[in-house]
Structures are given as C-alpha cells and as structure tokens.
Design a protein around this motif. Structure first.
Motif, PDB file in Angstrom:
ATOM      1  N   THR A  92     -25.234  66.732 -16.722  1.00 41.32           N
ATOM      2  CA  THR A  92     -25.060  65.263 -16.634  1.00 41.32           C
ATOM      3  C   THR A  92     -23.529  65.047 -17.318  1.00 41.32           C
ATOM      4  O   THR A  92     -23.287  63.818 -17.281  1.00 41.32           O
ATOM      5  CB  THR A  92     -26.115  64.781 -17.711  1.00 41.32           C
ATOM      6  OG1 THR A  92     -25.906  65.213 -19.087  1.00 41.32           O
ATOM      7  CG2 THR A  92     -27.557  65.141 -17.092  1.00 41.32           C
ATOM      8  N   GLU A  93     -22.791  65.927 -17.549  1.00 43.00           N
ATOM      9  CA  GLU A  93     -21.621  65.998 -18.068  1.00 43.00           C
ATOM     10  C   GLU A  93     -20.689  66.704 -17.248  1.00 43.00           C
ATOM     11  O   GLU A  93     -20.950  67.755 -16.531  1.00 43.00           O
ATOM     12  CB  GLU A  93     -21.410  65.950 -19.559  1.00 43.00           C
ATOM     13  CG  GLU A  93     -22.072  65.032 -20.422  1.00 43.00           C
ATOM     14  CD  GLU A  93     -22.217  65.249 -21.701  1.00 43.00           C
ATOM     15  OE1 GLU A  93     -22.055  66.476 -22.119  1.00 43.00           O
ATOM     16  OE2 GLU A  93     -22.001  64.262 -22.614  1.00 43.00           O
ATOM     17  N   ASN A  94     -19.218  66.499 -17.423  1.00 43.13           N
ATOM     18  CA  ASN A  94     -18.378  67.580 -16.794  1.00 43.13           C
ATOM     19  C   ASN A  94     -18.402  68.824 -17.533  1.00 43.13           C
ATOM     20  O   ASN A  94     -19.028  68.943 -18.623  1.00 43.13           O
ATOM     21  CB  ASN A  94     -16.807  66.864 -16.956  1.00 43.13           C
ATOM     22  CG  ASN A  94     -16.624  65.417 -16.253  1.00 43.13           C
ATOM     23  OD1 ASN A  94     -17.398  65.321 -15.476  1.00 43.13           O
ATOM     24  ND2 ASN A  94     -15.780  65.064 -16.665  1.00 43.13           N
ATOM     25  N   LEU A  95     -17.910  69.760 -16.759  1.00 47.86           N
ATOM     26  CA  LEU A  95     -18.155  71.145 -17.073  1.00 47.86           C
ATOM     27  C   LEU A  95     -16.722  71.704 -17.560  1.00 47.86           C
ATOM     28  O   LEU A  95     -15.850  71.494 -16.915  1.00 47.86           O
ATOM     29  CB  LEU A  95     -18.596  71.919 -16.222  1.00 47.86           C
ATOM     30  CG  LEU A  95     -19.907  71.799 -15.396  1.00 47.86           C
ATOM     31  CD1 LEU A  95     -20.222  72.423 -14.026  1.00 47.86           C
ATOM     32  CD2 LEU A  95     -21.205  71.727 -16.358  1.00 47.86           C
ATOM     33  N   LEU A  96     -16.792  72.766 -18.501  1.00 49.56           N
ATOM     34  CA  LEU A  96     -15.554  73.535 -18.964  1.00 49.56           C
ATOM     35  C   LEU A  96     -16.172  74.767 -18.931  1.00 49.56           C
ATOM     36  O   LEU A  96     -17.072  75.073 -19.901  1.00 49.56           O
ATOM     37  CB  LEU A  96     -15.228  73.055 -20.336  1.00 49.56           C
ATOM     38  CG  LEU A  96     -14.016  74.009 -20.709  1.00 49.56           C
ATOM     39  CD1 LEU A  96     -12.839  73.819 -20.166  1.00 49.56           C
ATOM     40  CD2 LEU A  96     -13.475  73.606 -22.297  1.00 49.56           C
TER      41      LEU A  96
END
Length: 525
Positions: A92-96
C-alpha cells in the motif's frame, strides 16, 4: 514511508572462497559499536520501515534472525523471486528494494526514496573506451545494426547486462535475455511506486517459472528491473554522484569500503542537495552560492522553515516601508532589504530540505507570501513615487501586478493540467523472448509515431540548452522570482519607481509571451 524489502539472498558478487559467513553478517569494526553490515542497514532503515521483509536462503537465515521485521527463507533463485512477489504484491506504499549487504549513505537512501518517478534504480555506467589521445572510441557498428549479446564483462562484481540511456533503463539482460550493446550495471537500490507493485509481483513470478534458464551470476535486482522494463514500466536511473554505495562481499572489502566511505563528505552532499538544481541565473550565482550555509546554520540551531519564512516576510514589509519614503537613502535601503528578503525566501526551502522538515503550512506560507512580499513592495514603490513627486505610478503598479498574477495563474494551471495528462506508454514484450530486438524496434516505432513538427521543434530547442549561454538565457527570459527581485532592488536603488515598473512590465510581458507560447506548443505536441 516506503515498504522495505531486503534481499539477503541476492546473487551477484561472489563471496570470498571459503567464507561461510554471509556478507551481510560481516562486522564493521571501524564504525562505532562495531555493527554488522545488516545491523547498520537496519538502523538506517528504521525510520522508513520498522518491520522490513528480509528474503534469505535457509543456510544463511541465522545471520538475519534477531532483527525487526519478517524473515522469509528460500532455497533457490525461483524461491527468491516468488518471495519478492509475495512481499510486494499487496503493498500500500512505495517500495524500496535493496541487497542486505549494502553499505550506503543515509542521504543516498533519502534521495532515492524521495523520487517521484514510477521506478528508480541506482546504476553505474561502464567508463567510455578512449584512444591514446583521450578521445572516445566510436564503435564500428552503429547501435541500430548491433546484435543483442549476453554480456560477459563485469563491473563492480556484477555482469554488464543493462543498456541505459541518459534518463532511464532501455533494456536489461540475463543469462538468457540478450541486450543490444549493454553499457551499465544496476548496483542494488531500487525504488518502485506503489502503482507498479502488482506489475513487479507478476513479473517476478514469471521469472521464477523460467529460473532454470537464468544463471548463478544473475543479480536479483537486475532481474526485477528486467521484468519491469519488459512490461513497459519506465525505470529511471541515477548515479552515486557525491555519495557512497557499495555491496560488501568479503572481510577485507568491508574494511576498505568503510575507509572509502569516510572519504566522502555526506553533510556537504546533503547541503548541496538542499539547493534546487533548476533555479534561475540570479538565484544560482548571487544567492545559492552562500545561502546554503545560512540554511545549515539555521537548521543546526533549531530554526524551522516557517520561522525563516517569517523573517523573509518581515524583511519584505520593511523594504516596502523604506521604498515608501521616496528618498534616495530609503530607496537604497529598500533595495538591500528586498534582496535579503529573497535570500531568506531561498533559505526557508533549503532549511526544509536539509533538515527534512516539510509541512502543508510551510508550503502554503512559502507560495502565498512570495506574492505578498512582491505586491506589498509594489505598493511601497507607488507610495514613494507619490511622496517624492515622481508622479502617479499606480497605473503602472497595477499593470505589473496584473501581469505577474496572470503569469502565475498560467504556470499553476498548466502544471495541474500536465499532472492529469497520462504519460505515453512504453512498449512491452514477453519475458520468454530472449533478444531485446523487438523491444528496441517497438521503441523506434514509438519514437517515429510521436514525431511531429511541433515536437521536433521542441526537441531542437531542448538540445540547444546544452550550450550554457542558451541555457541561462532560457532561464532568464521567463523572468523568475530571483530576476524580478533583482530588478526591483537595482532599479529601485539607482533610479525611481517609474523605471522599476517599466522594466517589470516589459520584461514580464516578454516572459509571459515566451511561457504562453511554450505552454501552447507542449499542449499541442
């Protein structure tokens, strides 16, 4: 905040012969507390994700236990890829995503994760081959005629199987996928926007099904980018620049890497990154050369960006009051004060970026009171002209105010419309196709389809910006805020309000015409 996935089982640089300890578990005795590589990385990432997912082979899993988050144990490359798919599919959030054996500056993590691109990868390009005279060696075969290859060259322990252009990855290879004239490697960190998470998961599963075609030297991050590119996701690139990143593979390398890292001035890089890279001529050469040091001084003493903004507003109002006297000493003082009001207007944003203190209130104050300072100074100049007997310049003041208001409206409305405009999709090809020839052909067809008279003219004008004189002329002609405040300060101090408003109207009119023409051409292209 991004969702962090650590690749403890990422292939790539081989461990030293006889080394039984995973490279991420090597200690760094030169650092305070003698942390392990993975321990240091967890400490750096805690503010981003307090419970990251770590993917590691079962034989190495012991080195990753005891740290926050979830540990997923795998047995082979196919398992690694499926574990990545499971970790990112419902994000649900950006990925690193980055290898667990990474030694990296905090500032580089920040720069990568703040990217607004759909995907961004850290790369290093192969040095250009040069002849004995230092000139670049031009390949005998043009790239359009070159055949795809499975590169066997190695750079920083990774196979050179990436073709990168100036701003994005064009093609990625593997032991199965061939690339036309590869020129770079993907170092490790990969930032992916949440909207592409399902695409990444789908690509990872498909690559897992064909893992028997891949080689032991294929790096997991490189494979993930291969999947994204083959599915039409634009993967932007950036280099390390003045920051440090290296993957640790052995004990001696760990010690050397820490020593090399200490040779970089991370605070200086952070300070330089706090300054906007696309500012105008006046701001770049007459403000930002020293305002960054004021920003660092203010940040270290606990001043907030909003407090600096209030200082800028106070200086702007004081400048207007000085201009309103209509006398030469007051006009000179007003010119100096409006200059320093602009300096602190730059400092507030630099403090926010250096200290990483951002807020809705600060953004609103900055945008709103930039206009307030400018317009209250217009009023001060007009009052001063009446007091000194120069004459009624209120009409000129209103014309200048109206012109700037229209220009701001055009800029904001075009920006909002442009953000709603869907990007032109990139071509995609199946992962089952080994050579990247169909992908390159599709890119050429896309380029030809997008070519038009207006678009070609815009490209020519963009290329002209390589020349410094043209670059700065284009920056100045739009009459940005730095140039406007410089005009007010200089003409106000040396001449009278009538001259100030005439310059503002003439230059502002040219700038508005240039901007409107460019906006129309880009809208029609």
């Amino acid at each position: 905040m991004p969702r962090v996935v650590l690749l403890g089982s990422s292939p790539g640089p081989d461990a030293a012969p006889g080394q039984s300890t995973p490279s991420a578990a090597l200690t760094l005795p030169a650092l305070p507390g003698c942390p392990t590589v993975i321990g240091k990385l967890h400490g750096q990432l805690a503010s981003l994700d307090s419970a990251p997912v770590t993917i590691a082979r079962s034989g190495d899993a012991t080195a990753y236990r005891g740290f926050p988050g979830t540990l997923v144990e795998t047995s082979d490359l196919a398992g690694d890829l499926r574990a990545v798919a499971e970790a990112v599919e419902h994000a649900t959030e950006n990925l690193l995503i980055l290898p667990a054996d990474s030694l990296i500056h905090d500032e580089l993590i920040y720069q990568i994760t703040k990217s607004k691109r759909g995907a961004l990868a850290l790369i290093v390009k192969e040095p250009r081959e040069e002849d004995e005279n230092g000139d670049a060696v031009v390949p005998n075969v043009p790239i359009d005629e070159a055949q795809p290859e499975i590169g066997d060259r190695v750079l920083e322990g990774l196979p050179v199987r990436v073709r990168a252009a100036k701003s994005r990855v064009i093609s990625v290879g593997s032991a199965y996928h061939a690339v036309t004239r590869p020129n770079a490697v993907l170092l490790g960190p990969l930032h992916v926007h949440v909207k592409h998470a399902p695409t990444l998961a789908e690509a990872a599963r498909e690559l897992a099904d064909m893992a028997h075609l891949l080689g032991p030297e294929d790096d997991l991050v490189q494979l993930l980018v291969l999947g994204l590119v083959r599915r039409g996701v634009s993967v932007g690139i950036r280099g390390r620049r003045d920051l440090f990143y290296r993957r640790i593979t052995e004990r001696s390398e760990a010690d050397q890497a820490v020593a090399d890292m200490a040779g970089f001035d991370e605070d200086k890089a952070r300070l330089n990154n706090a300054v906007k890279g696309a500012d105008g001529f006046f701001t770049t050469f007459f403000v930002s050369t020293y305002s960054r040091y004021i920003a660092r001084w203010a940040a270290r003493r606990g001043l907030t960006p909003n407090q600096v903004t209030l200082i800028s507003i106070a200086l702007g109002v004081a400048s207007a009051a000085c201009f309103a006297t209509g006398e030469r000493p007051g006009m000179v003082a007003g010119g100096l004060l409006i200059y320093f009001a602009f300096v602190f207007d730059c400092v507030d944003g630099q403090v926010a970026r250096y200290a990483r203190k951002f807020g809705v209130l600060g953004a609103w104050l900055d945008a709103t009171f930039d206009r307030f300072k400018e317009y209250v100074v217009f009023a001060g100049l007009a009052v001063g002209a009446a007091v000194s007997g120069v004459g009624d310049v209120w009409t000129l003041a209103l014309v200048a105010l109206g012109l700037q208001s229209i220009k701001h409206l055009l800029d904001f409305s075009f920006g909002a419309a442009n953000r709603r405009r869907p990007p032109s999709p990139l071509p995609s090809i199946p992962l089952s196709i080994a050579p990247d020839t169909p992908l390159r052909d599709a890119l050429e067809q896309r380029k030809a389809a997008r070519s038009s008279g207006i678009r070609n003219l815009l490209k020519m004008w963009t290329k002209a910006g390589r020349y410094r004189a043209v670059h700065w002329a284009r920056k100045m002609i739009v009459f940005p805020i730095g140039e406007r405040f410089a005009v007010i300060a200089i003409t106000g101090a040396l001449f009278d309000a009538r001259i100030t408003f005439l310059v503002l109207i003439i230059w502002g009119g040219i700038g508005a015409t240039y901007s409107l023409t460019g906006r129309l051409m880009r809208s029609l292209a």
